[in-house]
Motif scaffolding. Structure first.
Motif, short mmCIF file in Angstrom:
data_model
loop_
_atom_site.label_atom_id
_atom_site.label_comp_id
_atom_site.label_asym_id
_atom_site.label_seq_id
_atom_site.Cartn_x
_atom_site.Cartn_y
_atom_site.Cartn_z
N LYS A 31 12.56 -11.90 -19.91
CA LYS A 31 12.87 -10.54 -20.33
C LYS A 31 11.83 -10.03 -21.32
O LYS A 31 11.42 -8.86 -21.29
N ASP A 32 11.37 -10.93 -22.20
CA ASP A 32 10.34 -10.58 -23.17
C ASP A 32 9.03 -10.21 -22.48
O ASP A 32 8.23 -9.44 -23.01
N LYS A 33 8.83 -10.77 -21.26
CA LYS A 33 7.64 -10.47 -20.47
C LYS A 33 7.84 -9.25 -19.58
O LYS A 33 6.98 -8.91 -18.76
N GLY A 34 9.02 -8.63 -19.70
CA GLY A 34 9.30 -7.45 -18.89
C GLY A 34 9.90 -7.77 -17.54
O GLY A 34 9.91 -6.91 -16.64
N ILE A 35 10.41 -9.00 -17.38
CA ILE A 35 10.98 -9.44 -16.10
C ILE A 35 12.48 -9.67 -16.28
O ILE A 35 12.89 -10.54 -17.05
N VAL A 36 13.28 -8.90 -15.57
CA VAL A 36 14.75 -9.08 -15.62
C VAL A 36 15.14 -10.03 -14.50
O VAL A 36 14.95 -9.73 -13.32
N TYR A 37 15.68 -11.18 -14.88
CA TYR A 37 16.03 -12.21 -13.89
C TYR A 37 17.50 -12.08 -13.50
O TYR A 37 18.39 -12.21 -14.32
N LYS A 38 17.73 -11.84 -12.20
CA LYS A 38 19.09 -11.79 -11.66
C LYS A 38 19.18 -12.68 -10.43
O LYS A 38 18.30 -12.65 -9.57
N GLY A 39 20.27 -13.45 -10.35
CA GLY A 39 20.45 -14.35 -9.21
C GLY A 39 20.90 -15.71 -9.69
O GLY A 39 21.75 -15.83 -10.58
N VAL A 40 20.34 -16.73 -9.07
CA VAL A 40 20.60 -18.12 -9.48
C VAL A 40 19.32 -18.70 -10.06
O VAL A 40 18.25 -18.57 -9.46
N LEU A 41 19.43 -19.31 -11.22
CA LEU A 41 18.31 -20.06 -11.79
C LEU A 41 18.67 -21.54 -11.75
O LEU A 41 19.69 -21.96 -12.30
N TYR A 42 17.86 -22.28 -11.05
CA TYR A 42 18.06 -23.71 -10.82
C TYR A 42 17.17 -24.49 -11.78
O TYR A 42 15.95 -24.29 -11.79
N ALA A 43 17.77 -25.34 -12.59
CA ALA A 43 17.00 -26.19 -13.50
C ALA A 43 17.11 -27.64 -13.04
O ALA A 43 18.19 -28.24 -13.08
N GLY A 44 15.98 -28.17 -12.56
CA GLY A 44 15.89 -29.60 -12.26
C GLY A 44 15.46 -30.31 -13.54
O GLY A 44 14.39 -30.02 -14.08
#
Length: 429
Positions: free
Chosen positions: A260-273
């Motif tokens: 978000k700080d980079k101007g990118i709004v993340y929506k969906g699923v974020l997968y952390a391996g």
């Protein structure tokens, strides 16, 4: 509601299967889908490739879709969600910019280093000899990764210097992963135990799913080359529930905030391996979508209406809903083609699928990952062919159901691991 799922694998089969259970959903279209999805009464497969963005958008408009769920990483990275949104179609999944978290390992590593998100030390290279020189200085064990998308197979854990140098030759010199290997990311080897935590993200709020543990190497005891995943299980009893809270606080939420700080709004699923090291959890990789085969054990445990969750994510209202999970356990065993993840043959006739429902009822479900039809029969069409998911009161029962079902299914060259879930069961006995 009319929903379109984009994709053809086991993850998309699990998504279509779950969506079809929702009383709000009248029809589920899947592009292009697979023969297993086609057996679900509410589902219809449509012959559109998942990378044909123009055709997918046109179909969604013509059929007045209420929602499009994008499964695989390739169409996400190609901007399918952007194209759908621009056309007024609600779409579940991150934008092209947000999907860089998976599409470029260098992008993800730079972000984590800049914002102090725990991960392995690394360096990236576009020149083969420079990469080799770095490996010689660092020594082994060390991890060599293709920077771009490689269907989950672009990671080589090299235990010796020779293996690491050979990995660079294969990825950069021989281009075994195509353009994905034009840059390599070389990482510090992390010691510990792996676990997957996926989370729903609506741009600001993060809601984690139940934990799962995947098995990447092709053979028992984690031997052999990495694959897209040979099996998975949930829950993961060797880790406390507090681990999820820690991962959200130190990894997933900071990553969403950094984007978000980079101007990118993340929506969906974020997968952390993740690797759970002696110093705490560290990121091995991020994926910009549901994991495969983790989805096949996580979604069956979801008790909240999936449509409600997807809608809350799209609308930025995730904080207003409670997401509940079953206490059941699930284990998914991948039946792969002989030779996978190397060269394998397609077109092998699959038998016995019709017996599973009759013998096991709701205790077993078979997700199709790499199948098609030929002359009226279901045949193999990929490296990972089927995911046999068992469900029970605990991991032991779920695992027993899955492994009892496998002998009913046959195709020439079929291969599967026999140790999926054992690590979790040992921790509860």
């Amino acid at each position: 509601m009319r929903v379109l799922v984009v994709g053809r694998g086991g993850r998309e089969h699990a998504l279509a299967w779950k969506l079809a259970q929702s009383p709000e959903v009248l029809n589920v279209y899947v592009a292009p889908g697979n023969p297993g999805i086609a057996t679900i009464p509410q589902c219809e497969c449509v012959a559109i490739d998942e990378l044909d963005i123009e055709e997918i958008v046109t179909f969604a408009i013509q059929k007045t879709m209420d929602l499009v769920v994008v499964g695989p990483e390739a169409p996400l990275s190609a901007g399918l969600v952007d194209a759908l949104t621009d056309s007024g179609i609600p779409a579940f999944g991150p934008t092209k910019d947000a999907a860089q978290i998976e599409a470029s390992k260098e992008f993800a590593k730079k972000l984590m280093v800049e914002y102090n998100i725990p991960t392995a030390a690394y360096a990236s290279f576009t020149e083969l000899e420079a990469a080799k020189e770095y490996i010689r200085k660092q020594g082994a064990p060390i991890v060599v990764k293709a920077d771009g998308l490689a269907a989950g197979k672009g990671v080589i854990v090299a235990m010796t210097l020779e293996e690491a140098l050979d990995a660079v030759d294969q990825i950069m010199g021989d281009s075994i992963f195509g353009n994905a290997g034009s840059r390599v990311v070389i990482e510090e080897f992390l010691e510990g135990e792996e676990v997957t935590i996926m989370a729903f993200v609506d741009g600001k709020t993060v809601v984690p799913m139940v934990m799962a543990q995947d098995h990447k190497p092709v053979f028992d005891n984690n031997e052999g080359p990495n694959t897209g995943g040979m099996g998975t299980y949930s829950p993961v009893p060797q880790f406390p529930a507090s681990l999820t809270d820690e991962v959200v606080k130190t990894i997933i939420q900071p990553t969403v905030d950094a984007l978000k700080d980079k101007g990118i709004v993340y929506k969906g699923v974020l997968y952390a391996g993740l690797m759970i090291t002696k110093d705490g959890p560290k990121v091995i990789e991020f994926n910009a979508r549901f994991g495969d085969p983790e989805t096949q054990v996580v979604l069956p445990r979801l008790e909240t209406e999936i449509i409600s969750v997807f809608s809350a994510v799209i609308q930025g209202k995730l904080e207003y809903i409670d997401i509940e999970w079953s206490n059941d356990a699930t284990v998914c065993i991948v039946m792969a083609a002989g030779g996978y993840p190397g060269t394998y043959e397609k077109g092998r006739v699959i038998t016995g699928l019709e017996q599973i429902d009759r013998e096991f009822g709701n205790n077993v479900y078979v997700f199709h990952a790499g199948t098609t039809t030929k002359d009226g029969e279901i045949v193999t069409n990929g490296g990972r062919v089927l995911g046999v998911m068992g469900r029970g009161m605990d991991l032991l029962q779920a695992r027993d159901y899955a492994y009892q079902a496998i002998p009913y299914i046959a195709f020439e060259g079929a291969h599967y691991r026999t140790d999926i879930g054992l690590k979790g069961i040992k921790n509860v006995q």
